[in-house]
Design an enzyme around this catalytic site. Sequence first.
Site, PDB file in Angstrom:
ATOM      1  N   GLY A 155      73.673-130.937  46.427  1.00  0.00           N
ATOM      2  CA  GLY A 155      73.489-131.614  44.936  1.00  0.00           C
ATOM      3  C   GLY A 155      73.142-133.169  45.198  1.00  0.00           C
ATOM      4  O   GLY A 155      72.646-133.393  46.242  1.00  0.00           O
ATOM      5  N   ILE A 157      75.317-135.504  46.022  1.00  0.00           N
ATOM      6  CA  ILE A 157      75.952-136.231  47.065  1.00  0.00           C
ATOM      7  C   ILE A 157      75.166-135.856  48.426  1.00  0.00           C
ATOM      8  O   ILE A 157      75.137-136.437  49.240  1.00  0.00           O
ATOM      9  CB  ILE A 157      77.428-135.835  46.812  1.00  0.00           C
ATOM     10  CG1 ILE A 157      78.072-136.556  45.743  1.00  0.00           C
ATOM     11  CG2 ILE A 157      78.092-136.453  48.324  1.00  0.00           C
ATOM     12  CD1 ILE A 157      79.406-136.264  45.339  1.00  0.00           C
ATOM     13  N   ARG A 233      86.477-131.111  46.615  1.00  0.00           N
ATOM     14  CA  ARG A 233      87.609-130.426  45.946  1.00  0.00           C
ATOM     15  C   ARG A 233      88.414-129.902  47.139  1.00  0.00           C
ATOM     16  O   ARG A 233      88.058-129.053  47.974  1.00  0.00           O
ATOM     17  CB  ARG A 233      87.393-129.665  44.937  1.00  0.00           C
ATOM     18  CG  ARG A 233      86.884-130.127  43.703  1.00  0.00           C
ATOM     19  CD  ARG A 233      88.160-130.882  42.761  1.00  0.00           C
ATOM     20  NE  ARG A 233      87.608-131.471  41.721  1.00  0.00           N
ATOM     21  CZ  ARG A 233      87.057-132.653  41.657  1.00  0.00           C
ATOM     22  NH1 ARG A 233      86.705-133.328  42.406  1.00  0.00           N
ATOM     23  NH2 ARG A 233      86.448-133.116  40.198  1.00  0.00           N
ATOM     24  N   GLU A 262      97.650-132.608  45.019  1.00  0.00           N
ATOM     25  CA  GLU A 262      97.586-133.995  45.183  1.00  0.00           C
ATOM     26  C   GLU A 262      98.724-134.492  44.262  1.00  0.00           C
ATOM     27  O   GLU A 262      98.728-133.865  43.105  1.00  0.00           O
ATOM     28  CB  GLU A 262      96.144-134.226  44.738  1.00  0.00           C
ATOM     29  CG  GLU A 262      95.150-133.989  45.824  1.00  0.00           C
ATOM     30  CD  GLU A 262      93.804-134.195  45.283  1.00  0.00           C
ATOM     31  OE1 GLU A 262      93.584-135.119  44.352  1.00  0.00           O
ATOM     32  OE2 GLU A 262      92.788-133.811  46.001  1.00  0.00           O
ATOM     33  N   HIS A 281      92.082-139.430  47.571  1.00  0.00           N
ATOM     34  CA  HIS A 281      90.897-139.084  46.757  1.00  0.00           C
ATOM     35  C   HIS A 281      90.252-140.388  46.351  1.00  0.00           C
ATOM     36  O   HIS A 281      90.318-140.796  45.077  1.00  0.00           O
ATOM     37  CB  HIS A 281      91.644-138.478  45.484  1.00  0.00           C
ATOM     38  CG  HIS A 281      90.694-137.428  44.618  1.00  0.00           C
ATOM     39  ND1 HIS A 281      91.092-136.247  44.216  1.00  0.00           N
ATOM     40  CD2 HIS A 281      89.295-137.667  44.566  1.00  0.00           C
ATOM     41  CE1 HIS A 281      89.848-135.696  43.639  1.00  0.00           C
ATOM     42  NE2 HIS A 281      88.819-136.536  43.734  1.00  0.00           N
TER      43      HIS A 281
END
Length: 315
Positions: A155, A157, A233, A262, A281
């Site tokens: 995608g 990124i 993720r 998290e 994150h």
Amino acid sequence: MCNVLVTKKLPGNWIDYLKRECNVTLWEDIYPPPKEWILNNIEDKDGILITLTEKIDKEIIDRAKNLKVISTYSVGYDHIDIKYAKSRGIIVTYTPEVLTDATADLVFGLILAVARRICEGDSLIRKGEWKTPWYPTFMLGTEVHGKTLGIIGMGRIGKALVKRAKGFDMRIIYNSRRKHEEVDAEYVDLDYLLENSDYVVITVDLNESTYHLINEDRLKKMKRSAFLINASRGQVVDEKALIKALQEGWIKGAGLDVFEIEPLPKDSPLLKLNNVVLTPHLGSATVETREKMAEIAVKNLLLVLKGEKPIYEVQ
């Protein structure tokens, strides 16, 4: 005026901007609001602006009798029951593109940090354990230049990573749901990617097909000299299997910006491993990116409430 619920303070002056257009109920703490707070405040709201830490499920959607739009301050939207929201005629918006470069930069930071043992070196100095000035075999790391980068997912990124990897003269291979003709990289199957990459970078969304995509079997396919990098993720990787891989040397190391739970639990075995770099994150965590995300999230919300097309709508 429209009534909106906002679950986090945002960078910049975008909450004030929103308040000029709507009646705003804002959660003031840095911690995520309890679900009960959302349930107690959403019934009369026309819109809600959330972050990835708030789960918007059927119960919340059913309570929101007037809800027209859910605007999430994130590129991911796995925390929202998209299918049910759409069945209720609610538009869901998000903030892609703007965080692409910041996240790609962080991925390369993780690659360099874990390969060249940057965090280990910093820790060594701070602990006063740097005893010998310099010698040929001291804290040897791994080259990044000229190595093979395997990208899982192509995608925004993934494409940004291709551009950066070119600067390191890397061989770039990728696996995705389809071949991207415009990408200057080699399309391969997942097994080939795992078996031949020096650095495996995960850039996929979290969904039913990608949950624990990287499991024990797939970690065992990787080179013992390879590194796994995850800034997408946490649930895409089976963390227990990864810990085992790092402890037993199936792979050389990992750079992780996301985790299955998290914040990372204080008793996580990851904290005791020297061959992993951990960041909390931080993928989109630049002033410029986070302020732009706030602008887009607020404008998405307001455009829908005015009956106009948002900048980015989840399809």
